[in-house]
Write a protein that holds these residues in place. Structure first.
Motif, PDB file in Angstrom:
ATOM      1  N   THR A  82       0.626  -1.274   0.106  1.00  0.00           N
ATOM      2  CA  THR A  82      -0.027   0.003  -0.129  1.00  0.00           C
ATOM      3  C   THR A  82       0.899   1.189  -0.160  1.00  0.00           C
ATOM      4  O   THR A  82       0.171   2.366  -0.326  1.00  0.00           O
ATOM      5  CB  THR A  82      -0.946   0.185   1.208  1.00  0.00           C
ATOM      6  OG1 THR A  82      -0.125   0.129   2.563  1.00  0.00           O
ATOM      7  CG2 THR A  82      -1.701  -1.100   1.312  1.00  0.00           C
ATOM      8  N   GLY A  83       2.090   1.311   0.253  1.00  0.00           N
ATOM      9  CA  GLY A  83       2.982   2.432   0.422  1.00  0.00           C
ATOM     10  C   GLY A  83       2.889   3.067   1.834  1.00  0.00           C
ATOM     11  O   GLY A  83       3.487   4.241   2.032  1.00  0.00           O
ATOM     12  N   LEU A  84       2.113   2.376   2.832  1.00  0.00           N
ATOM     13  CA  LEU A  84       1.839   2.831   3.965  1.00  0.00           C
ATOM     14  C   LEU A  84       2.451   1.746   5.115  1.00  0.00           C
ATOM     15  O   LEU A  84       2.696   0.579   4.833  1.00  0.00           O
ATOM     16  CB  LEU A  84       0.419   2.804   4.543  1.00  0.00           C
ATOM     17  CG  LEU A  84      -0.288   3.641   3.803  1.00  0.00           C
ATOM     18  CD1 LEU A  84      -1.823   3.686   4.157  1.00  0.00           C
ATOM     19  CD2 LEU A  84       0.338   5.291   4.055  1.00  0.00           C
ATOM     20  N   SER A  85       2.917   2.339   6.132  1.00  0.00           N
ATOM     21  CA  SER A  85       3.737   1.411   7.388  1.00  0.00           C
ATOM     22  C   SER A  85       3.097   1.730   8.583  1.00  0.00           C
ATOM     23  O   SER A  85       2.600   2.821   8.806  1.00  0.00           O
ATOM     24  CB  SER A  85       5.291   1.537   7.435  1.00  0.00           C
ATOM     25  OG  SER A  85       5.652   1.137   6.249  1.00  0.00           O
ATOM     26  N   THR A  86       3.111   0.843   9.669  1.00  0.00           N
ATOM     27  CA  THR A  86       2.492   0.794  10.907  1.00  0.00           C
ATOM     28  C   THR A  86       3.798   0.782  11.965  1.00  0.00           C
ATOM     29  O   THR A  86       4.656   0.243  11.764  1.00  0.00           O
ATOM     30  CB  THR A  86       1.488   0.105  11.231  1.00  0.00           C
ATOM     31  OG1 THR A  86       1.996  -1.432  11.111  1.00  0.00           O
ATOM     32  CG2 THR A  86       0.177   0.173  10.618  1.00  0.00           C
TER      33      THR A  86
END
Length: 159
Positions: free
Chosen positions: A116-120
């Motif tokens: 997604t191009g997102l990280s947590t």
């Protein structure tokens, strides 16, 4: 017309189609990105310690709920307070290319949400006031629990 909500990574759930005014509930225990073909509201629910079967010196909390912000309302800095007597946590989501600091120190141990191009990142935080700053807009929730008590607070947004 229907709003198709897509959950990424796709292995978590099939897309959900909702008519205006309809709601759905998804039991998701991993990091996801939600997107829709039309605007929608998303909330996160923390279940009670009895539902989750948690026990121990800090218990597992009671239900709490937070409304989540769309990426268009993310900000690049936040201030929040972590109260006494709770197991205090922070969950952050940011573009994978961004850097975020907590009280001036880099946040590490980021995990990508699929492609997604997102990280947590998930952190334990100390009692008191804290400041987060990012190289790009990001979001998250401050949450905590103790025996039969909890809180789940979105960090805010650029509204």
């Amino acid at each position: 017309s229907a709003n198709t909500i897509t959950i990424a990574p796709a292995s978590i759930s099939s897309p959900v189609s909702l008519a205006p005014g309809e709601v759905t509930e998804l039991a998701i225990d991993s990091d996801v990105e939600l997107s829709g073909t039309a605007p929608f509201a998303a909330t996160q629910l923390m279940v009670s310690q009895l539902y989750a079967g948690m026990s121990g010196p800090s218990g597992g909390g009671d239900p709490s709920m937070a409304t989540l912000f769309p990426t268009s309302a993310w900000a690049d800095s936040y201030a929040f307070h972590a109260p006494a007597s709770f197991e205090r946590r922070l969950a952050l989501v940011a573009p994978s290319s961004a850097s975020v600091t907590l009280d001036g120190l880099p946040v590490s141990d980021w995990t990508a949400i699929g492609a997604t191009g997102l990280s947590t990142a998930r952190l334990t935080v100390s009692l008191g006031f804290h400041r987060l700053a990012g190289s790009a807009p990001f979001s998250g929730v401050s949450w905590g629990y103790e025996d039969y008590s909890s809180y789940l607070v979105p960090l805010g947004g650029a509204l």
